[in-house]
Scaffold this motif. Structure first.
Motif, mmCIF file in Angstrom:
data_model
loop_
_atom_site.group_PDB
_atom_site.id
_atom_site.type_symbol
_atom_site.label_atom_id
_atom_site.label_comp_id
_atom_site.label_asym_id
_atom_site.label_seq_id
_atom_site.Cartn_x
_atom_site.Cartn_y
_atom_site.Cartn_z
ATOM 1 N N TRP A 58 18.865 30.432 -1.014
ATOM 2 C CA TRP A 58 19.491 31.194 0.061
ATOM 3 C C TRP A 58 20.499 30.358 0.833
ATOM 4 N N GLU A 59 20.238 29.067 0.979
ATOM 5 C CA GLU A 59 21.220 28.209 1.642
ATOM 6 C C GLU A 59 22.519 28.159 0.831
ATOM 7 N N LYS A 60 22.394 27.938 -0.483
ATOM 8 C CA LYS A 60 23.585 27.873 -1.345
ATOM 9 C C LYS A 60 24.308 29.215 -1.378
ATOM 10 N N TYR A 61 23.546 30.286 -1.485
ATOM 11 C CA TYR A 61 24.159 31.609 -1.537
ATOM 12 C C TYR A 61 24.942 31.906 -0.264
ATOM 13 N N LEU A 62 24.368 31.590 0.900
ATOM 14 C CA LEU A 62 25.028 31.915 2.163
ATOM 15 C C LEU A 62 26.298 31.098 2.373
ATOM 16 N N VAL A 63 26.320 29.858 1.903
ATOM 17 C CA VAL A 63 27.554 29.071 1.968
ATOM 18 C C VAL A 63 28.618 29.710 1.081
ATOM 19 N N ALA A 64 28.207 30.138 -0.120
ATOM 20 C CA ALA A 64 29.145 30.802 -1.031
ATOM 21 C C ALA A 64 29.658 32.105 -0.431
ATOM 22 N N GLN A 65 28.767 32.867 0.189
ATOM 23 C CA GLN A 65 29.182 34.137 0.789
ATOM 24 C C GLN A 65 30.131 33.896 1.961
ATOM 25 N N ALA A 66 29.881 32.836 2.727
ATOM 26 C CA ALA A 66 30.792 32.492 3.824
ATOM 27 C C ALA A 66 32.178 32.156 3.282
ATOM 28 N N GLN A 67 32.209 31.432 2.169
ATOM 29 C CA GLN A 67 33.491 31.099 1.542
ATOM 30 C C GLN A 67 34.226 32.375 1.106
ATOM 31 N N MET A 68 33.467 33.346 0.605
ATOM 32 C CA MET A 68 34.064 34.616 0.196
ATOM 33 C C MET A 68 34.661 35.357 1.396
ATOM 34 N N PHE A 69 33.961 35.328 2.527
ATOM 35 C CA PHE A 69 34.498 35.967 3.731
ATOM 36 C C PHE A 69 35.739 35.229 4.236
ATOM 37 N N ILE A 70 35.762 33.916 4.105
ATOM 38 C CA ILE A 70 36.956 33.151 4.487
ATOM 39 C C ILE A 70 38.138 33.566 3.611
ATOM 40 N N TYR A 71 37.879 33.737 2.326
ATOM 41 C CA TYR A 71 38.920 34.222 1.415
ATOM 42 C C TYR A 71 39.441 35.588 1.862
ATOM 43 N N ARG A 72 38.529 36.473 2.226
ATOM 44 C CA ARG A 72 38.948 37.807 2.631
ATOM 45 C C ARG A 72 39.741 37.767 3.938
ATOM 46 N N MET A 73 39.397 36.835 4.824
ATOM 47 C CA MET A 73 40.201 36.666 6.042
ATOM 48 C C MET A 73 41.629 36.262 5.690
ATOM 49 N N ALA A 74 41.744 35.286 4.798
ATOM 50 C CA ALA A 74 43.072 34.800 4.410
ATOM 51 C C ALA A 74 43.863 35.884 3.684
ATOM 52 N N ALA A 75 43.167 36.753 2.952
ATOM 53 C CA ALA A 75 43.844 37.805 2.186
ATOM 54 C C ALA A 75 44.519 38.823 3.101
ATOM 55 N N GLN A 76 44.075 38.876 4.349
ATOM 56 C CA GLN A 76 44.640 39.843 5.281
ATOM 57 C C GLN A 76 45.704 39.222 6.187
ATOM 58 N N ALA A 77 46.173 38.030 5.818
ATOM 59 C CA ALA A 77 47.190 37.348 6.617
ATOM 60 C C ALA A 77 48.528 38.067 6.564
ATOM 61 N N GLY A 78 48.872 38.662 5.399
ATOM 62 C CA GLY A 78 50.056 39.492 5.313
ATOM 63 C C GLY A 78 51.358 38.802 5.000
ATOM 64 N N SER A 118 16.344 38.196 -10.632
ATOM 65 C CA SER A 118 17.326 38.778 -11.549
ATOM 66 C C SER A 118 18.481 39.433 -10.781
ATOM 67 N N THR A 119 18.142 40.145 -9.694
ATOM 68 C CA THR A 119 19.173 40.782 -8.863
ATOM 69 C C THR A 119 20.080 39.740 -8.232
ATOM 70 N N TRP A 120 19.483 38.668 -7.703
ATOM 71 C CA TRP A 120 20.279 37.613 -7.072
ATOM 72 C C TRP A 120 21.194 36.933 -8.091
ATOM 73 N N ALA A 121 20.644 36.662 -9.264
ATOM 74 C CA ALA A 121 21.437 35.999 -10.301
ATOM 75 C C ALA A 121 22.610 36.885 -10.726
ATOM 76 N N THR A 122 22.358 38.182 -10.873
ATOM 77 C CA THR A 122 23.424 39.109 -11.241
ATOM 78 C C THR A 122 24.514 39.137 -10.182
ATOM 79 N N TYR A 123 24.103 39.205 -8.926
ATOM 80 C CA TYR A 123 25.071 39.235 -7.833
ATOM 81 C C TYR A 123 25.930 37.971 -7.836
ATOM 82 N N CYS A 124 25.291 36.827 -7.982
ATOM 83 C CA CYS A 124 26.030 35.562 -7.977
ATOM 84 C C CYS A 124 26.942 35.445 -9.192
#
Length: 386
Positions: free
Chosen positions: A198-218, A258-264
């Motif tokens: 869960w620690e690794k997953y949440l860091v990865a998810q935070a990185q994904m949200f950072i990407y989405r923030m940058a994607a809306q820079a325009g 299995s669900t977590w692995a699929t999501y990742c």
């Protein structure tokens, strides 16, 4: 996104148990312990002298018990100030532990602290305040994942909030992982493999949200940034994928693992495909037509592979948004590749590289390993009159 389930509480008369322990002649036995645990002499206090403090501790535990009712009741708990109650109870527990209240799992001290499993109805009991503190950290991280999941991925401000929630939850789990490393548990909830995933997953998810923030820079210059951010998310989700496939998790929570692995896996595949697409745009803006085509071919292949994988997944599952995103982007990549090939054949006639170098990664998400100040210092100080 994935949401960490709660560990529901079971009520217990903590005030009476601690009062009897204080007034008894039982001594604290010292033994080597985790640096994050306190093993101190029994406080030289009578129950009557700190009755108000014991009442406050009991009241806080009752509040937490009343809001953490079900493993999936995040929204109800948050609407009932569950997060604030968890912070205050955790901070107050720390003050009691610093005073020498029970931190060793000794059944003779009278404590019977029950918490239900996050993935099973099984109850687990321990006789130490450190157990309550550990579960509160777990539940605090769980509530933060629920808050992050409510954030819109298409709103920049919401994504920024989600980054904070995910990073804070990852930091709490990093502390929890150290706190419980010398303790024995009946359930898999607080095991090292579970907390590591869960620690690794949440860091990865935070990185994904950072990407989405940058994607809306325009602006067009953002594509070089998006490429390295997405490439880092790819690597981070791969780490989380490996952690989700830990033998203990696959054995004790096979369906969830299995669900977590699929999501990742889907997140990782989508991230690396996006990184290739953004890098292709960088080449196009630099008039590097051959390199653009090479990147687009890699990108198209990755999206094709991903689309075949996600088509067989549940439309209502945790990967549903990414599934729709993949199927929406694929035709865009296909059309651009067709146009780029056509233009290069008729106009530019640049040589197309057979192989392109790996895209550099830039990780901005992190787990600091610290707890919020509100979990360390209670709003109302205890033991001020003793």
């Amino acid at each position: 996104m994935l949401i960490l389930p709660l560990k529901p509480a079971v009520r217990f008369d903590l005030q009476t148990a601690l009062s009897k322990w204080l007034d008894s002649d039982q001594e604290v036995s010292f033994q080597p312990s985790n640096p994050l645990q306190f093993v101190l002499p029994k406080p030289d206090l009578s129950a009557a002298a700190c009755r108000e403090d014991l009442l406050r501790l009991q009241s806080l535990r009752n509040c937490v018990t009343d809001v953490l009712l079900k493993r999936d009741s995040h929204r109800a708990a948050l609407e009932d100030d569950g997060l604030a109650d968890c912070h205050e109870y955790h901070a107050t527990l720390l003050e009691f532990e610093k005073r020498g209240f029970p931190t060793l799992d000794d059944e003779h001290n009278g404590l019977r602290l029950f918490w239900k499993g996050a993935w099973s109805p099984e109850e687990e009991r321990h006789a130490t305040l450190t157990w309550d503190r550990a579960v509160i950290e777990f539940n605090t991280a769980a509530l933060l994942t629920g808050m992050a999941a409510e954030c819109s991925v298409t709103d920049r401000a919401a994504c920024k909030e989600a980054v904070n929630y995910c990073q804070t939850a990852a930091s709490i789990l990093a502390v929890l992982k150290e706190l419980v490393q010398s303790m024995d548990f009946a359930t898999v909830d607080l095991s090292q493999p579970m907390l590591a995933f869960w620690e690794k997953y949440l860091v990865a998810q935070a990185q994904m949200f950072i990407y989405r923030m940058a994607a809306q820079a325009g602006d067009d210059t953002k594509h070089s940034t998006l490429s390295v951010l997405s490439q880092s998310a790819f690597a981070l989700f791969n780490e989380a994928l490996t952690a989700a496939q830990d033998p203990r998790l696959e054995s004790e929570v096979p369906k969830e693992s299995s669900t977590w692995a699929t999501y990742c896996k889907v997140s990782s595949m989508l991230s690396v495909a996006k990184a290739e697409y953004h890098q292709a745009v960088v080449h196009r803006l630099a008039n590097e037509w051959g390199k653009e085509i090479a990147r687009l071919r890699d990108c198209h292949l990755k999206f094709e592979t991903l689309s075949k994988f996600v088509r067989g997944l549940d439309d209502d599952g945790p990967v549903s948004y990414m599934r729709r995103e993949c199927l929406a982007i694929l035709p865009v990549v296909h059309d651009r590749l067709h146009e780029a090939d056509k233009d290069n054949y008729n106009i530019y006639q640049e040589k197309i590289p057979e192989e392109m170098p790996e895209i550099a990664a830039k990780q901005l998400a992190k787990s600091s390993g610290g707890l919020p100040q509100s979990m360390l210092v209670p709003k109302k100080q205890v033991f001020v009159n003793v």
